[in-house]
Design a protein around this motif. Structure first.
Motif, mmCIF file in Angstrom:
data_model
loop_
_atom_site.group_PDB
_atom_site.id
_atom_site.type_symbol
_atom_site.label_atom_id
_atom_site.label_comp_id
_atom_site.label_asym_id
_atom_site.label_seq_id
_atom_site.Cartn_x
_atom_site.Cartn_y
_atom_site.Cartn_z
ATOM 1 N N GLY A 64 0.814 -1.208 0.000
ATOM 2 C CA GLY A 64 0.000 0.000 0.000
ATOM 3 C C GLY A 64 0.848 1.258 0.000
ATOM 4 O O GLY A 64 0.561 2.218 -0.730
ATOM 5 N N GLU A 65 1.895 1.258 0.824
ATOM 6 C CA GLU A 65 2.791 2.417 0.879
ATOM 7 C C GLU A 65 3.448 2.685 -0.465
ATOM 8 O O GLU A 65 3.656 3.834 -0.845
ATOM 9 C CB GLU A 65 3.881 2.190 1.936
ATOM 10 N N LEU A 66 3.784 1.625 -1.168
ATOM 11 C CA LEU A 66 4.431 1.756 -2.476
ATOM 12 C C LEU A 66 3.431 2.006 -3.600
ATOM 13 O O LEU A 66 3.827 2.181 -4.752
ATOM 14 C CB LEU A 66 5.255 0.501 -2.788
ATOM 15 N N LYS A 67 2.136 1.984 -3.250
ATOM 16 C CA LYS A 67 1.069 2.178 -4.235
ATOM 17 C C LYS A 67 1.220 1.224 -5.424
ATOM 18 O O LYS A 67 1.120 1.611 -6.593
ATOM 19 C CB LYS A 67 1.027 3.633 -4.704
ATOM 20 N N MET A 68 1.478 -0.028 -5.077
ATOM 21 C CA MET A 68 1.662 -1.043 -6.108
ATOM 22 C C MET A 68 0.329 -1.319 -6.796
ATOM 23 O O MET A 68 -0.715 -1.294 -6.154
ATOM 24 C CB MET A 68 2.201 -2.328 -5.481
ATOM 25 N N PRO A 69 0.367 -1.610 -8.092
ATOM 26 C CA PRO A 69 -0.870 -1.992 -8.783
ATOM 27 C C PRO A 69 -1.427 -3.293 -8.196
ATOM 28 O O PRO A 69 -0.691 -4.091 -7.607
ATOM 29 C CB PRO A 69 -0.439 -2.201 -10.234
ATOM 30 N N ASP A 70 -2.722 -3.498 -8.368
ATOM 31 C CA ASP A 70 -3.392 -4.671 -7.791
ATOM 32 C C ASP A 70 -2.718 -5.983 -8.167
ATOM 33 O O ASP A 70 -2.561 -6.866 -7.331
ATOM 34 C CB ASP A 70 -4.867 -4.712 -8.220
ATOM 35 N N GLU A 71 -2.317 -6.125 -9.425
ATOM 36 C CA GLU A 71 -1.690 -7.369 -9.872
ATOM 37 C C GLU A 71 -0.369 -7.616 -9.130
ATOM 38 O O GLU A 71 -0.076 -8.742 -8.725
ATOM 39 C CB GLU A 71 -1.446 -7.326 -11.376
ATOM 40 N N ALA A 72 0.405 -6.559 -8.916
ATOM 41 C CA ALA A 72 1.674 -6.691 -8.199
ATOM 42 C C ALA A 72 1.428 -7.005 -6.724
ATOM 43 O O ALA A 72 2.144 -7.804 -6.122
ATOM 44 C CB ALA A 72 2.501 -5.420 -8.343
#
Length: 99
Positions: A64-72
């Motif tokens: 969440g902190e890294l704002k990763m895409p859902d797939e990642a």
């Protein structure tokens, strides 16, 4: 300013390096898990489960902190769950598994 792109050999080398590092990190993480989850005669399987839950919560938080895409995020969480499940099953083979 001109943009440079990696040559095929450089891309292949980077992939090989990344794969090698992942293998090392897997071994280090499994060793650290084994030490943290204590497999001695007085080991507490609930303590080990608590460590596993804390790791999973931290993976979710960091994604969440890294704002990763859902797939990642799904990939990271699935991989963490796989490593933790493997550790629990190998360290505590007789204990029921909880997720």
């Amino acid at each position: 300013m001109t943009e440079t792109t990696p040559q095929d050999g450089q891309t292949d080398r980077a992939k090989v390096d990344l794969e090698g590092r992942v293998v090392v990190l897997e071994i280090v993480s499994m060793t650290a898990l084994a030490l943290a989850m204590d497999t001695s005669e007085t080991a507490d399987v609930d303590h080990a489960r608590g460590i596993a839950r804390l790791i999973m919560e931290t993976v979710h938080q960091r994604c969440g902190e890294l704002k990763m895409p859902d797939e990642a995020r799904l990939s990271a969480c699935s991989y963490a769950d796989e490593l933790l499940s493997t550790a629990m099953q190998s360290l505590y083979p007789g204990a029921p598994q909880h997720h």
